[in-house]
Design a protein around this motif. Sequence first.
Motif, PDB file in Angstrom:
ATOM      1  N   UNK A  26       0.859  -1.198  -0.081  1.00 36.31           N
ATOM      2  CA  UNK A  26      -0.118   0.121   0.041  1.00 36.31           C
ATOM      3  C   UNK A  26       0.792   1.247  -0.130  1.00 36.31           C
ATOM      4  N   UNK A  27       1.866   1.298   0.926  1.00 33.66           N
ATOM      5  CA  UNK A  27       2.874   2.363   0.697  1.00 33.66           C
ATOM      6  C   UNK A  27       3.512   2.613  -0.725  1.00 33.66           C
ATOM      7  N   UNK A  28       4.027   1.626  -1.010  1.00 35.31           N
ATOM      8  CA  UNK A  28       4.716   1.722  -2.521  1.00 35.31           C
ATOM      9  C   UNK A  28       3.619   2.350  -3.465  1.00 35.31           C
ATOM     10  N   UNK A  29       2.399   1.572  -3.575  1.00 36.54           N
ATOM     11  CA  UNK A  29       1.323   2.073  -4.480  1.00 36.54           C
ATOM     12  C   UNK A  29       0.959   3.486  -4.107  1.00 36.54           C
ATOM     13  N   UNK A  33       1.423   6.577  -6.957  1.00 38.93           N
ATOM     14  CA  UNK A  33       0.387   7.347  -7.567  1.00 38.93           C
ATOM     15  C   UNK A  33       0.408   8.708  -7.159  1.00 38.93           C
ATOM     16  N   UNK A  34       1.119   9.045  -6.124  1.00 42.18           N
ATOM     17  CA  UNK A  34       1.461  10.460  -5.708  1.00 42.18           C
ATOM     18  C   UNK A  34       2.683  10.964  -6.740  1.00 42.18           C
ATOM     19  N   UNK A  35       3.441  10.320  -7.157  1.00 39.37           N
ATOM     20  CA  UNK A  35       4.654  10.659  -8.076  1.00 39.37           C
ATOM     21  C   UNK A  35       3.660  10.881  -9.426  1.00 39.37           C
ATOM     22  N   UNK A  39       3.569  14.584 -11.659  1.00 38.76           N
ATOM     23  CA  UNK A  39       4.260  14.604 -12.905  1.00 38.76           C
ATOM     24  C   UNK A  39       3.182  14.526 -14.156  1.00 38.76           C
ATOM     25  N   UNK A  40       1.818  14.257 -13.930  1.00 33.74           N
ATOM     26  CA  UNK A  40       1.090  14.222 -14.979  1.00 33.74           C
ATOM     27  C   UNK A  40       0.791  15.374 -15.604  1.00 33.74           C
ATOM     28  N   UNK A  41       0.728  15.556 -16.880  1.00 31.73           N
ATOM     29  CA  UNK A  41       0.585  16.895 -17.381  1.00 31.73           C
ATOM     30  C   UNK A  41      -1.025  17.361 -17.321  1.00 31.73           C
TER      31      UNK A  41
END
Length: 81
Positions: A26-29, A33-35, A39-41
Amino acid sequence: MASAGSGMEEVRVSVLTPLKLVGLVCIFLALCLDLGAVLSPAWVTADHQYYLSLWESCRKPASSDIRHCESTLSSAPGHNS
């Protein structure tokens, strides 16, 4: 008087339990998702005329090729500063 040990020593083994494994996944996901969100345009798009991202909101009138963008980091509309 020192008593003799029974020869059995307590051994603590750090085991990756299923609950800890689920927590790590869960922490990895969440970090992925945060990253991706940062970074999402664009998060929201509509017919190549509007898009909204974490950093800016852009509109392009249908009659024009010029896109007008505003920063989303400024204060929220309706709030007096």
